[in-house]
Scaffold this motif. Structure first.
Motif, PDB file in Angstrom:
ATOM      1  N   ARG A 156      36.114  32.856  41.639  1.00  0.00           N
ATOM      2  CA  ARG A 156      34.973  33.628  42.138  1.00  0.00           C
ATOM      3  C   ARG A 156      34.740  34.900  41.338  1.00  0.00           C
ATOM      4  O   ARG A 156      33.778  35.618  41.565  1.00  0.00           O
ATOM      5  N   GLY A 157      35.693  35.225  40.448  1.00  0.00           N
ATOM      6  CA  GLY A 157      35.546  36.435  39.656  1.00  0.00           C
ATOM      7  C   GLY A 157      36.307  37.629  40.189  1.00  0.00           C
ATOM      8  O   GLY A 157      36.157  38.738  39.675  1.00  0.00           O
ATOM      9  N   ASP A 158      37.167  37.437  41.208  1.00  0.00           N
ATOM     10  CA  ASP A 158      37.969  38.536  41.743  1.00  0.00           C
ATOM     11  C   ASP A 158      39.098  38.851  40.766  1.00  0.00           C
ATOM     12  O   ASP A 158      39.951  37.995  40.496  1.00  0.00           O
ATOM     13  N   GLY A 159      39.107  40.062  40.239  1.00  0.00           N
ATOM     14  CA  GLY A 159      40.093  40.451  39.246  1.00  0.00           C
ATOM     15  C   GLY A 159      41.439  40.792  39.846  1.00  0.00           C
ATOM     16  O   GLY A 159      41.649  40.686  41.063  1.00  0.00           O
ATOM     17  N   PRO A 160      42.389  41.213  39.003  1.00  0.00           N
ATOM     18  CA  PRO A 160      43.753  41.470  39.473  1.00  0.00           C
ATOM     19  C   PRO A 160      43.854  42.723  40.329  1.00  0.00           C
ATOM     20  O   PRO A 160      43.014  43.621  40.262  1.00  0.00           O
ATOM     21  N   SER A 161      44.925  42.767  41.137  1.00  0.00           N
ATOM     22  CA  SER A 161      45.192  43.921  41.993  1.00  0.00           C
ATOM     23  C   SER A 161      45.771  45.062  41.174  1.00  0.00           C
ATOM     24  O   SER A 161      46.405  44.853  40.135  1.00  0.00           O
ATOM     25  N   SER A 162      45.574  46.256  41.672  1.00  0.00           N
ATOM     26  CA  SER A 162      46.130  47.448  41.016  1.00  0.00           C
ATOM     27  C   SER A 162      47.405  47.916  41.688  1.00  0.00           C
ATOM     28  O   SER A 162      47.977  48.938  41.302  1.00  0.00           O
ATOM     29  N   GLN A 163      47.865  47.203  42.716  1.00  0.00           N
ATOM     30  CA  GLN A 163      49.109  47.514  43.408  1.00  0.00           C
ATOM     31  C   GLN A 163      49.946  46.247  43.517  1.00  0.00           C
ATOM     32  O   GLN A 163      49.412  45.125  43.509  1.00  0.00           O
ATOM     33  N   VAL A 164      51.263  46.415  43.660  1.00  0.00           N
ATOM     34  CA  VAL A 164      52.170  45.265  43.756  1.00  0.00           C
ATOM     35  C   VAL A 164      52.196  44.780  45.200  1.00  0.00           C
ATOM     36  O   VAL A 164      53.148  45.012  45.960  1.00  0.00           O
ATOM     37  N   VAL A 165      51.124  44.113  45.591  1.00  0.00           N
ATOM     38  CA  VAL A 165      50.990  43.556  46.932  1.00  0.00           C
ATOM     39  C   VAL A 165      50.358  42.172  46.811  1.00  0.00           C
ATOM     40  O   VAL A 165      49.570  41.917  45.901  1.00  0.00           O
ATOM     41  N   PRO A 166      50.675  41.270  47.741  1.00  0.00           N
ATOM     42  CA  PRO A 166      50.050  39.946  47.694  1.00  0.00           C
ATOM     43  C   PRO A 166      48.647  39.986  48.279  1.00  0.00           C
ATOM     44  O   PRO A 166      48.299  40.888  49.045  1.00  0.00           O
ATOM     45  N   ARG A 167      47.855  39.004  47.929  1.00  0.00           N
ATOM     46  CA  ARG A 167      46.515  38.895  48.500  1.00  0.00           C
ATOM     47  C   ARG A 167      46.246  37.427  48.834  1.00  0.00           C
ATOM     48  O   ARG A 167      46.853  36.520  48.247  1.00  0.00           O
ATOM     49  N   PRO A 168      45.345  37.156  49.762  1.00  0.00           N
ATOM     50  CA  PRO A 168      45.063  35.765  50.133  1.00  0.00           C
ATOM     51  C   PRO A 168      44.223  35.066  49.077  1.00  0.00           C
ATOM     52  O   PRO A 168      43.293  35.636  48.520  1.00  0.00           O
ATOM     53  N   GLU A 169      44.610  33.829  48.783  1.00  0.00           N
ATOM     54  CA  GLU A 169      43.831  32.944  47.929  1.00  0.00           C
ATOM     55  C   GLU A 169      43.773  31.587  48.611  1.00  0.00           C
ATOM     56  O   GLU A 169      44.502  31.334  49.586  1.00  0.00           O
ATOM     57  N   MET A 170      42.913  30.696  48.132  1.00  0.00           N
ATOM     58  CA  MET A 170      42.750  29.389  48.727  1.00  0.00           C
ATOM     59  C   MET A 170      43.246  28.292  47.784  1.00  0.00           C
ATOM     60  O   MET A 170      42.965  28.319  46.590  1.00  0.00           O
ATOM     61  N   LEU A 171      43.969  27.335  48.344  1.00  0.00           N
ATOM     62  CA  LEU A 171      44.435  26.169  47.605  1.00  0.00           C
ATOM     63  C   LEU A 171      43.731  24.943  48.170  1.00  0.00           C
ATOM     64  O   LEU A 171      43.907  24.602  49.348  1.00  0.00           O
TER      65      LEU A 171
END
Length: 519
Positions: A156-171
């Motif tokens: 979708r174009g969501d770039g990388p995080s700027s903090q060491v935390v997880p984020r939700p993605e879809m499989l």
């Protein structure tokens, strides 16, 4: 395993169940691919893998692991999902050079011997890097490489995080419109570099892998890192040691599988050891600390004091006495809250960071070890040459290794070479005994040469040559015994020596009677 990683495992288990039900087999890899086959480099990124011990993290179906096994690597493929492991086992069980494990990657890295190469095709972002990297850094041998890909931008174009935390993605399950939630550490390259450096690794390169499809923004990064050749050391804390604990022993226990080290709760790897009580000798302190910290039992008579190390930490002058335990019994176990995870580490694959005094003791014992630590003044016992330093210890002519310690290392080396050639243990012993008969024959030839009784050769040897051949025979005998009995060899040798000597030497009571008669 943290809950968030357990959730990821559950999602991948559902994915594996779905693929097993579909029964669709993917073709073998004819070319190595990192995530986006049309845009990524190939296996050349890994270099020549022939003969290397390799670990695949998050191996999934196992196609990449089988690809490297076919190139001559010895690959262990680890996946925490039971159904993903089932898929791989159904396809690749019995493949030469490939071992398939269903296990948590961190638990495996903590227990396994260090690898030459660890790689992952997009498996790393599903694991907490602050849990993975400490285990991985010591799961690599010094000089070993860590190569992995990580999602940088999703479709979708969501770039990388700027903090060491997880984020939700879809499989998405293949062949369906079903999306399953996963949590990923999608981090900027700067954060990955900071994490790698923080845990003692060096980042060599970052390669962008972008999809060629204009309507798909997915992008990955290929990271190539390595563990330095030398093992670092550091204090547990910035504070100097308390003055009442500034004199201590560092206990070196070395066997066929390496040197005994435990992990302190503050992150350093350490030898057993601690402060010396006022009423103790150094060997007595060593066996007490060894038992209190690791559960191993030894007798002070089997402790060799190597010398003294002197350094300064702040305003405190610290004296550390390295000692070598030549005979012990038991299995290492955690006995203290602050120090545990005891295991024997091969000397060419030591973990880091080491506790500074432990690193100094190990250098005093074996100056060839690639250890970095503050210099300490070292005075070997039995040396008339005056103080040395750990930095200059390699120049010392004083051998601080015990006979049995050297014998154990020779035996381990020869056994490892024969095992790699596929020779079973009893056949190895037979060949070693034949080697012993060869050494006896060379001693006899040297005696004939020293006497000059061979008219064709004359005096071809001196008595010094005879002595050298006798030493070769003795060394081969002890190595043979150690290869057959392992750590029990010294105890067996002492028992037999006492028994055999009793046939020729007078007993203590007989000696006492003779002395009394003379006086």
């Amino acid at each position: 395993m943290p809950d968030i990683e357990k959730d990821n495992r559950a999602t991948w288990t559902a994915y594996g169940t779905h693929q097993l039900a579909r029964g669709i087999g993917l073709p073998e890899l004819d070319r190595w691919a990192w995530d986006i086959p049309a845009a990524s480099p190939g296996a050349e990124v890994l270099g020549d893998v022939t003969g290397l011990r390799v670990l695949d993290l998050g191996s999934g179906l196992g196609r990449h692991a089988a690809f490297l096994a076919a190139l001559g690597a010895r690959v262990t493929a680890v996946d925490s999902s039971p159904t993903q492991h089932q898929r791989a086992a159904a396809r690749y069980a019995g493949t030469p050079g490939l071992r398939l494990l269903c296990a948590d990657a961190v638990d495996h890295l903590r227990a396994a011997d260090p690898y030459d190469l660890v790689y992952s095709v997009s498996g790393v972002p599903f694991m907490d890097p602050r849990r993975l990297l400490p285990a991985l850094a010591n799961g690599l041998r010094p000089g070993g490489r860590f190569v992995f890909t990580a999602l940088h931008t999703n479709s979708r174009g969501d770039g990388p995080s700027s903090q060491v935390v997880p984020r939700p993605e879809m499989l998405r399950l293949p062949g369906t419109a079903q999306d399953h939630l996963v949590h990923m550490w999608v981090l900027a390259p700067r954060l990955w570099e900071d994490l790698l450096v923080e845990h003692g690794l060096i980042l060599d390169s970052v390669t962008a892998i972008d999809t060629p499809q204009p309507d798909n923004a997915a992008s990955y990064r290929l990271y190539a890192a390595r563990r330095p050749q030398r093992v670092p050391s550091r204090p547990r804390t910035p504070a100097p040691p308390p003055p009442n604990a500034a004199v201590g022993v560092g206990v070196i226990v070395h066997g066929p599988h390496g040197v005994l080290l435990g992990r302190h709760r503050r992150g350093t790897y350490e030898l057993p050891g601690g402060k010396v009580e006022p009423d103790e000798t150094f060997p007595e302190a060593a066996v007490r600390e060894l038992a209190e910290e690791s559960g191993l039992m030894a007798d002070p008579s089997h402790v060799r004091v190597l010398g003294t190390l002197l350094d300064r930490v702040g305003d405190v002058v610290r004296v550390t006495v390295p000692v070598l335990v030549t005979l012990w019994s038991g299995t290492p176990q955690q006995r203290e809250e602050a120090l545990g995870a005891w295991r024997f580490w091969p000397t060419d694959r030591l973990p880091g960071p080491l506790f500074v005094p432990s690193a100094q003791c190990l250098t005093a014992w074996d100056p060839t070890l690639p250890l970095d630590h503050p210099t300490a003044s070292f005075q070997p016992y039995g040396s008339p040459t005056g103080p040395a330093t750990t930095a200059d210890a390699a120049k010392s002519v004083v051998n601080t290794n015990s006979t049995w310690d050297i014998i154990s290392r020779l035996a381990s080396r020869f056994s490892a070479l024969d095992t790699a050639r596929g020779i079973p243990p009893e056949q190895q012993w037979t060949l070693q005994i034949l080697k012993l008969t060869e050494e006896v024959g060379e001693s006899a030839q040297a005696v004939i040469g020293a006497w000059g009784t061979n008219p064709r050769k004359g005096r071809s040897h001196t008595w010094q040559h005879v002595q050298e051949e006798v030493v070769d025979t003795a060394i081969t005998s002890l190595v043979t015994l150690y290869r057959m009995l392992g750590d029990e060899a010294p105890r067996f040798f002492e028992t037999m020596l006492t028994e055999k000597a009793g046939k020729f030497l007078p007993s203590a009571s007989e000696v006492g009677t003779a002395v009394a008669e003379e006086t």
